[in-house]
Write a protein that holds these residues in place. Structure first.
Motif, short mmCIF file in Angstrom:
data_model
loop_
_atom_site.label_atom_id
_atom_site.label_comp_id
_atom_site.label_asym_id
_atom_site.label_seq_id
_atom_site.Cartn_x
_atom_site.Cartn_y
_atom_site.Cartn_z
N SER A 120 0.82 -1.21 0.00
CA SER A 120 0.00 0.00 0.00
C SER A 120 0.85 1.25 0.00
CB SER A 120 -0.93 0.01 1.21
OG SER A 120 -1.88 -1.02 1.11
N ALA A 121 1.83 1.29 0.88
CA ALA A 121 2.68 2.49 0.98
C ALA A 121 3.45 2.73 -0.31
CB ALA A 121 3.63 2.34 2.16
N ARG A 122 4.02 1.69 -0.85
CA ARG A 122 4.82 1.86 -2.08
C ARG A 122 3.95 2.29 -3.26
NH1 ARG A 122 9.73 -1.37 -2.18
NH2 ARG A 122 10.04 -0.44 -4.25
N LEU A 123 2.80 1.64 -3.41
CA LEU A 123 1.91 1.99 -4.52
C LEU A 123 1.37 3.40 -4.37
CD1 LEU A 123 0.05 -1.40 -4.89
CD2 LEU A 123 1.54 -0.37 -6.61
N LEU A 124 0.94 3.74 -3.15
CA LEU A 124 0.40 5.08 -2.92
C LEU A 124 1.46 6.16 -3.08
CD1 LEU A 124 -2.02 4.23 0.01
CD2 LEU A 124 -2.67 4.91 -2.31
N ALA A 125 2.73 5.77 -2.93
CA ALA A 125 3.84 6.71 -3.15
C ALA A 125 4.21 6.78 -4.64
CB ALA A 125 5.04 6.30 -2.32
N GLY A 126 3.51 6.01 -5.48
CA GLY A 126 3.76 6.04 -6.91
C GLY A 126 4.83 5.09 -7.37
N ASP A 127 5.17 4.11 -6.56
CA ASP A 127 6.22 3.15 -6.88
C ASP A 127 5.62 1.77 -7.06
OD1 ASP A 127 8.81 2.06 -7.16
OD2 ASP A 127 8.94 1.66 -5.00
N LEU B 175 -7.34 1.32 -3.28
CA LEU B 175 -6.49 0.98 -2.14
C LEU B 175 -6.76 1.91 -0.96
CD1 LEU B 175 -3.01 0.14 -3.74
CD2 LEU B 175 -4.70 -1.44 -2.77
N ARG B 176 -6.91 3.21 -1.25
CA ARG B 176 -7.22 4.18 -0.18
C ARG B 176 -8.54 3.83 0.50
NH1 ARG B 176 -5.38 7.86 -4.24
NH2 ARG B 176 -3.29 8.60 -3.70
N ALA B 177 -9.53 3.50 -0.31
CA ALA B 177 -10.85 3.16 0.24
C ALA B 177 -10.78 1.89 1.08
CB ALA B 177 -11.86 3.00 -0.89
N LEU B 178 -10.09 0.88 0.59
CA LEU B 178 -9.97 -0.37 1.34
C LEU B 178 -9.21 -0.17 2.65
CD1 LEU B 178 -9.24 -2.83 -1.59
CD2 LEU B 178 -11.25 -2.85 -0.10
N ARG B 179 -8.17 0.63 2.61
CA ARG B 179 -7.39 0.91 3.84
C ARG B 179 -8.24 1.71 4.83
NH1 ARG B 179 -2.84 -1.13 5.09
NH2 ARG B 179 -2.10 0.76 6.08
N THR C 262 -11.59 1.68 5.11
CA THR C 262 -12.66 0.86 5.68
C THR C 262 -12.12 -0.18 6.64
OG1 THR C 262 -12.64 -0.66 3.80
CG2 THR C 262 -14.20 1.17 3.71
N SER C 263 -10.83 -0.52 6.51
CA SER C 263 -10.25 -1.49 7.45
C SER C 263 -9.69 -0.79 8.67
CB SER C 263 -9.16 -2.32 6.76
OG SER C 263 -8.04 -1.50 6.49
N GLY C 264 -9.85 0.53 8.72
CA GLY C 264 -9.34 1.30 9.85
C GLY C 264 -7.84 1.38 9.87
N GLY C 265 -7.23 1.18 8.69
CA GLY C 265 -5.78 1.24 8.61
C GLY C 265 -5.11 -0.02 9.12
N ALA C 266 -5.92 -1.03 9.49
CA ALA C 266 -5.35 -2.27 9.98
C ALA C 266 -4.56 -2.95 8.87
CB ALA C 266 -6.45 -3.20 10.47
N VAL C 267 -3.46 -3.52 9.25
CA VAL C 267 -2.62 -4.20 8.27
C VAL C 267 -2.25 -5.57 8.79
CG1 VAL C 267 -1.66 -2.08 7.31
CG2 VAL C 267 -0.52 -3.17 9.22
N ALA C 268 -1.81 -6.40 7.88
CA ALA C 268 -1.31 -7.71 8.27
C ALA C 268 -0.06 -7.53 9.12
CB ALA C 268 -1.01 -8.54 7.01
N PRO C 269 0.25 -8.46 9.99
CA PRO C 269 1.46 -8.33 10.81
C PRO C 269 2.68 -8.12 9.92
CG PRO C 269 0.17 -10.25 11.49
CD PRO C 269 -0.46 -9.69 10.25
N GLU D 40 11.47 -5.47 8.33
CA GLU D 40 11.70 -4.12 8.84
C GLU D 40 11.05 -3.08 7.95
OE1 GLU D 40 15.78 -3.29 9.66
OE2 GLU D 40 16.05 -5.22 10.65
N GLU D 41 11.06 -3.33 6.64
CA GLU D 41 10.48 -2.36 5.71
C GLU D 41 8.99 -2.22 5.95
OE1 GLU D 41 10.37 -2.23 1.00
OE2 GLU D 41 12.36 -2.08 1.85
N ASP D 42 8.30 -3.36 6.25
CA ASP D 42 6.88 -3.29 6.56
C ASP D 42 6.64 -2.46 7.81
OD1 ASP D 42 6.07 -4.82 4.44
OD2 ASP D 42 5.91 -6.69 5.57
N GLU D 43 7.48 -2.64 8.82
CA GLU D 43 7.31 -1.92 10.07
C GLU D 43 7.46 -0.42 9.89
OE1 GLU D 43 10.01 -3.73 12.81
OE2 GLU D 43 9.06 -5.68 12.58
#
Length: 166
Positions: A53-60, A133-137, A139-146, A150-153
């Motif tokens: 999500s972060a990479r795609l939303l950043a245009g990468d 992706l923005r809408a899905l994030r 509606t999930s309250g920003g919850a993410v998979a564990p 380190e990059e995910d964190e």
């Protein structure tokens, strides 16, 4: 420099290529776009992982994206030339002819310049994908998979600060 126009749309690439004759040739390359149900599943998977999500939303477009699509049974690239439909209005019998080859070269350059064009060819334009992706994030309250690395964190959302102390 002989490709006069190149258009990428879901499932098809169209080009106008100037050959040796006065009238340019019409070139079409088809590769099926993914059905809506598959895109919904992939988008849910992308939204569930902060890294993507972060990479795609950043245009990468991260290189790991290809593996995610392949795991979903939806490879981004054709496994062989037989998965593509190729047509050119030229009289050449060869497939691909030089006009199709020129279009493939420019298509590769277009994907290199803007990798989101590959996703557009497969059925989701940049704006539609990112909005989804923005809408899905949201509606999930920003919850993410564990986080699995380190990059995910590093992509965990932070609450906004209302005011800085004086």
């Amino acid at each position: 420099g002989q490709v006069v126009r190149l258009d990428i749309a879901p499932g098809t690439v169209s080009a106008v290529v100037q050959g040796s004759r006065p009238r340019p040739y019409d070139v079409h390359i088809g590769f099926p776009s993914f059905p809506a149900e598959l895109w919904n599943r992939i988008e849910a998977e992308l939204a569930a992982q902060a890294f993507f999500s972060a990479r795609l939303l950043a245009g990468d477009l991260p290189s790991e994206l290809e593996q995610l699509f392949a795991s979903a049974g939806a490879p981004l690239f054709p496994a062989g030339i037989d998965e593509l439909t190729q047509r050119c209005s030229c009289p050449d019998f060869a497939v691909p002819c030089k006009h199709l080859a020129a279009t493939f070269y420019l298509l590769a350059e277009a994907f290199d310049a803007d990798p989101f064009e590959l996703l557009h060819w497969r059925g989701r334009g940049r704006t539609e994908l990112l909005d989804r992706l923005r809408a899905l994030r949201a509606t999930s309250g920003g919850a993410v998979a564990p986080a699995s690395s380190e990059e995910d964190e590093a992509t965990v959302p932070v609450e906004p600060v209302d005011a800085l102390p004086a």
